[in-house]
Motif scaffolding. Structure first.
Motif, PDB file in Angstrom:
ATOM      1  N   LEU A   1       0.830  -1.200   0.000  1.00  0.00           N
ATOM      2  CA  LEU A   1       0.000   0.000   0.000  1.00  0.00           C
ATOM      3  C   LEU A   1       0.863   1.248   0.000  1.00  0.00           C
ATOM      4  O   LEU A   1       0.611   2.195  -0.739  1.00  0.00           O
ATOM      5  CB  LEU A   1      -0.938   0.000   1.207  1.00  0.00           C
ATOM      6  CG  LEU A   1      -1.784   1.257   1.384  1.00  0.00           C
ATOM      7  CD1 LEU A   1      -2.720   1.452   0.197  1.00  0.00           C
ATOM      8  CD2 LEU A   1      -2.568   1.190   2.691  1.00  0.00           C
ATOM      9  N   TRP A   2       1.891   1.268   0.838  1.00  0.00           N
ATOM     10  CA  TRP A   2       2.811   2.418   0.908  1.00  0.00           C
ATOM     11  C   TRP A   2       3.406   2.705  -0.467  1.00  0.00           C
ATOM     12  O   TRP A   2       3.433   3.851  -0.921  1.00  0.00           O
ATOM     13  CB  TRP A   2       3.920   2.143   1.913  1.00  0.00           C
ATOM     14  CG  TRP A   2       5.002   3.167   1.863  1.00  0.00           C
ATOM     15  CD1 TRP A   2       6.213   3.073   1.246  1.00  0.00           C
ATOM     16  CD2 TRP A   2       4.961   4.473   2.438  1.00  0.00           C
ATOM     17  NE1 TRP A   2       6.916   4.232   1.405  1.00  0.00           N
ATOM     18  CE2 TRP A   2       6.178   5.102   2.131  1.00  0.00           C
ATOM     19  CE3 TRP A   2       4.009   5.159   3.185  1.00  0.00           C
ATOM     20  CZ2 TRP A   2       6.459   6.407   2.543  1.00  0.00           C
ATOM     21  CZ3 TRP A   2       4.302   6.458   3.594  1.00  0.00           C
ATOM     22  CH2 TRP A   2       5.515   7.058   3.281  1.00  0.00           C
ATOM     23  N   ARG A   3       3.881   1.681  -1.143  1.00  0.00           N
ATOM     24  CA  ARG A   3       4.511   1.865  -2.453  1.00  0.00           C
ATOM     25  C   ARG A   3       3.521   2.401  -3.478  1.00  0.00           C
ATOM     26  O   ARG A   3       3.799   3.378  -4.180  1.00  0.00           O
ATOM     27  CB  ARG A   3       5.101   0.534  -2.925  1.00  0.00           C
ATOM     28  CG  ARG A   3       5.786   0.602  -4.237  1.00  0.00           C
ATOM     29  CD  ARG A   3       7.054   1.432  -4.132  1.00  0.00           C
ATOM     30  NE  ARG A   3       7.696   1.403  -5.435  1.00  0.00           N
ATOM     31  CZ  ARG A   3       8.272   2.450  -5.990  1.00  0.00           C
ATOM     32  NH1 ARG A   3       8.329   3.576  -5.351  1.00  0.00           N
ATOM     33  NH2 ARG A   3       8.813   2.345  -7.168  1.00  0.00           N
ATOM     34  N   CYS A   4       2.355   1.783  -3.582  1.00  0.00           N
ATOM     35  CA  CYS A   4       1.345   2.229  -4.544  1.00  0.00           C
ATOM     36  C   CYS A   4       0.840   3.632  -4.211  1.00  0.00           C
ATOM     37  O   CYS A   4       0.720   4.489  -5.095  1.00  0.00           O
ATOM     38  CB  CYS A   4       0.163   1.265  -4.573  1.00  0.00           C
ATOM     39  SG  CYS A   4       0.564  -0.344  -5.267  1.00  0.00           S
ATOM     40  N   LEU A   5       0.551   3.872  -2.944  1.00  0.00           N
ATOM     41  CA  LEU A   5       0.024   5.168  -2.533  1.00  0.00           C
ATOM     42  C   LEU A   5       1.054   6.272  -2.726  1.00  0.00           C
ATOM     43  O   LEU A   5       0.721   7.363  -3.201  1.00  0.00           O
ATOM     44  CB  LEU A   5      -0.438   5.100  -1.072  1.00  0.00           C
ATOM     45  CG  LEU A   5      -1.256   6.270  -0.547  1.00  0.00           C
ATOM     46  CD1 LEU A   5      -2.498   6.492  -1.387  1.00  0.00           C
ATOM     47  CD2 LEU A   5      -1.633   6.020   0.900  1.00  0.00           C
ATOM     48  N   SER A   6       2.310   6.004  -2.405  1.00  0.00           N
ATOM     49  CA  SER A   6       3.337   7.045  -2.561  1.00  0.00           C
ATOM     50  C   SER A   6       3.517   7.425  -4.023  1.00  0.00           C
ATOM     51  O   SER A   6       3.650   8.599  -4.355  1.00  0.00           O
ATOM     52  CB  SER A   6       4.660   6.609  -1.930  1.00  0.00           C
ATOM     53  OG  SER A   6       5.211   5.513  -2.615  1.00  0.00           O
ATOM     54  N   GLU A   7       3.500   6.446  -4.914  1.00  0.00           N
ATOM     55  CA  GLU A   7       3.619   6.745  -6.349  1.00  0.00           C
ATOM     56  C   GLU A   7       2.396   7.499  -6.855  1.00  0.00           C
ATOM     57  O   GLU A   7       2.514   8.462  -7.614  1.00  0.00           O
ATOM     58  CB  GLU A   7       3.809   5.459  -7.151  1.00  0.00           C
ATOM     59  CG  GLU A   7       5.150   4.794  -6.931  1.00  0.00           C
ATOM     60  CD  GLU A   7       6.328   5.634  -7.439  1.00  0.00           C
ATOM     61  OE1 GLU A   7       6.176   6.344  -8.453  1.00  0.00           O
ATOM     62  OE2 GLU A   7       7.393   5.569  -6.811  1.00  0.00           O
ATOM     63  N   ALA A   8       1.210   7.059  -6.454  1.00  0.00           N
ATOM     64  CA  ALA A   8      -0.022   7.692  -6.916  1.00  0.00           C
ATOM     65  C   ALA A   8      -0.117   9.134  -6.430  1.00  0.00           C
ATOM     66  O   ALA A   8      -0.441  10.043  -7.207  1.00  0.00           O
ATOM     67  CB  ALA A   8      -1.232   6.886  -6.440  1.00  0.00           C
ATOM     68  N   VAL A   9       0.157   9.359  -5.162  1.00  0.00           N
ATOM     69  CA  VAL A   9       0.060  10.708  -4.615  1.00  0.00           C
ATOM     70  C   VAL A   9       1.145  11.613  -5.214  1.00  0.00           C
ATOM     71  O   VAL A   9       0.887  12.772  -5.532  1.00  0.00           O
ATOM     72  CB  VAL A   9       0.126  10.684  -3.073  1.00  0.00           C
ATOM     73  CG1 VAL A   9       0.208  12.087  -2.503  1.00  0.00           C
ATOM     74  CG2 VAL A   9      -1.084   9.959  -2.508  1.00  0.00           C
ATOM     75  N   ALA A  10       2.345  11.082  -5.399  1.00  0.00           N
ATOM     76  CA  ALA A  10       3.430  11.871  -5.997  1.00  0.00           C
ATOM     77  C   ALA A  10       3.067  12.326  -7.410  1.00  0.00           C
ATOM     78  O   ALA A  10       3.493  13.399  -7.853  1.00  0.00           O
ATOM     79  CB  ALA A  10       4.723  11.072  -6.009  1.00  0.00           C
ATOM     80  N   SER A  11       2.255  11.552  -8.116  1.00  0.00           N
ATOM     81  CA  SER A  11       1.872  11.912  -9.480  1.00  0.00           C
ATOM     82  C   SER A  11       0.902  13.094  -9.524  1.00  0.00           C
ATOM     83  O   SER A  11       0.663  13.663 -10.588  1.00  0.00           O
ATOM     84  CB  SER A  11       1.262  10.713 -10.209  1.00  0.00           C
ATOM     85  OG  SER A  11      -0.045  10.454  -9.743  1.00  0.00           O
TER      86      SER A  11
ATOM     87  N   GLY B   1       1.341  15.979  -7.926  1.00  0.00           N
ATOM     88  CA  GLY B   1       2.046  17.255  -7.797  1.00  0.00           C
ATOM     89  C   GLY B   1       2.856  17.318  -6.516  1.00  0.00           C
ATOM     90  O   GLY B   1       3.071  16.311  -5.840  1.00  0.00           O
ATOM     91  N   ASN B   2       3.310  18.520  -6.186  1.00  0.00           N
ATOM     92  CA  ASN B   2       4.142  18.728  -5.003  1.00  0.00           C
ATOM     93  C   ASN B   2       3.318  18.588  -3.725  1.00  0.00           C
ATOM     94  O   ASN B   2       2.138  18.950  -3.703  1.00  0.00           O
ATOM     95  CB  ASN B   2       4.783  20.113  -5.044  1.00  0.00           C
ATOM     96  CG  ASN B   2       5.801  20.215  -6.152  1.00  0.00           C
ATOM     97  OD1 ASN B   2       6.506  19.255  -6.449  1.00  0.00           O
ATOM     98  ND2 ASN B   2       5.879  21.377  -6.777  1.00  0.00           N
ATOM     99  N   PRO B   3       3.959  18.108  -2.657  1.00  0.00           N
ATOM    100  CA  PRO B   3       3.240  17.963  -1.389  1.00  0.00           C
ATOM    101  C   PRO B   3       2.863  19.334  -0.812  1.00  0.00           C
ATOM    102  O   PRO B   3       3.612  20.294  -0.957  1.00  0.00           O
ATOM    103  CB  PRO B   3       4.235  17.259  -0.467  1.00  0.00           C
ATOM    104  CG  PRO B   3       5.481  17.091  -1.226  1.00  0.00           C
ATOM    105  CD  PRO B   3       5.326  17.642  -2.584  1.00  0.00           C
ATOM    106  N   PRO B   4       1.712  19.424  -0.149  1.00  0.00           N
ATOM    107  CA  PRO B   4       1.304  20.694   0.473  1.00  0.00           C
ATOM    108  C   PRO B   4       2.154  20.980   1.715  1.00  0.00           C
ATOM    109  O   PRO B   4       2.748  20.076   2.306  1.00  0.00           O
ATOM    110  CB  PRO B   4      -0.154  20.453   0.851  1.00  0.00           C
ATOM    111  CG  PRO B   4      -0.264  18.971   1.003  1.00  0.00           C
ATOM    112  CD  PRO B   4       0.717  18.376   0.036  1.00  0.00           C
ATOM    113  N   ASP B   5       2.213  22.238   2.108  1.00  0.00           N
ATOM    114  CA  ASP B   5       3.025  22.636   3.262  1.00  0.00           C
ATOM    115  C   ASP B   5       2.579  21.966   4.556  1.00  0.00           C
ATOM    116  O   ASP B   5       3.403  21.643   5.399  1.00  0.00           O
ATOM    117  CB  ASP B   5       2.995  24.156   3.437  1.00  0.00           C
ATOM    118  CG  ASP B   5       3.771  24.867   2.347  1.00  0.00           C
ATOM    119  OD1 ASP B   5       4.692  24.253   1.766  1.00  0.00           O
ATOM    120  OD2 ASP B   5       3.462  26.041   2.072  1.00  0.00           O
TER     121      ASP B   5
END
Length: 88
Positions: free
Chosen positions: A61-71, A73-77
């Motif tokens: 889940l961590w791997r899939c979620l990190s790739e999906a969320v990274a796609s 845009g940039n992380p919010p502050d």
């Protein structure tokens, strides 16, 4: 369960929490509970959406979620905060 047994379980559990901004409410809590040698528990919102995961499922889940969320845009502050585990 005896008080001693409950204390032992509490010592094995770690909680990681972060509140995510929500459009309709003030915040939406996200909690992950880790129980040593057992499972991980993810709760989103007021515990209404829950999921138990094995360690391997959590890594997937961590791997899939990190790739999906990274796609997206940039992380919010607001996400750039340290998260320290608590016992409760």
């Amino acid at each position: 369960m005896s008080p001693e047994a409950l204390a032992a379980v509490d010592q094995e559990r770690r909680f990681y929490r972060l509140r995510a901004p929500h459009v309709e409410k003030t915040t939406s809590p996200v909690t992950v509970r880790v129980t040593d040698g057992q499972d991980l528990y993810v709760a989103v919102g007021a515990g209404k959406r829950r999921m138990y995961l094995t360690e391997k499922e959590a890594w997937a889940l961590w791997r899939c979620l990190s790739e999906a969320v990274a796609s997206t845009g940039n992380p919010p502050d607001w996400i750039r905060v340290p998260i320290n585990p608590t016992r409760r």
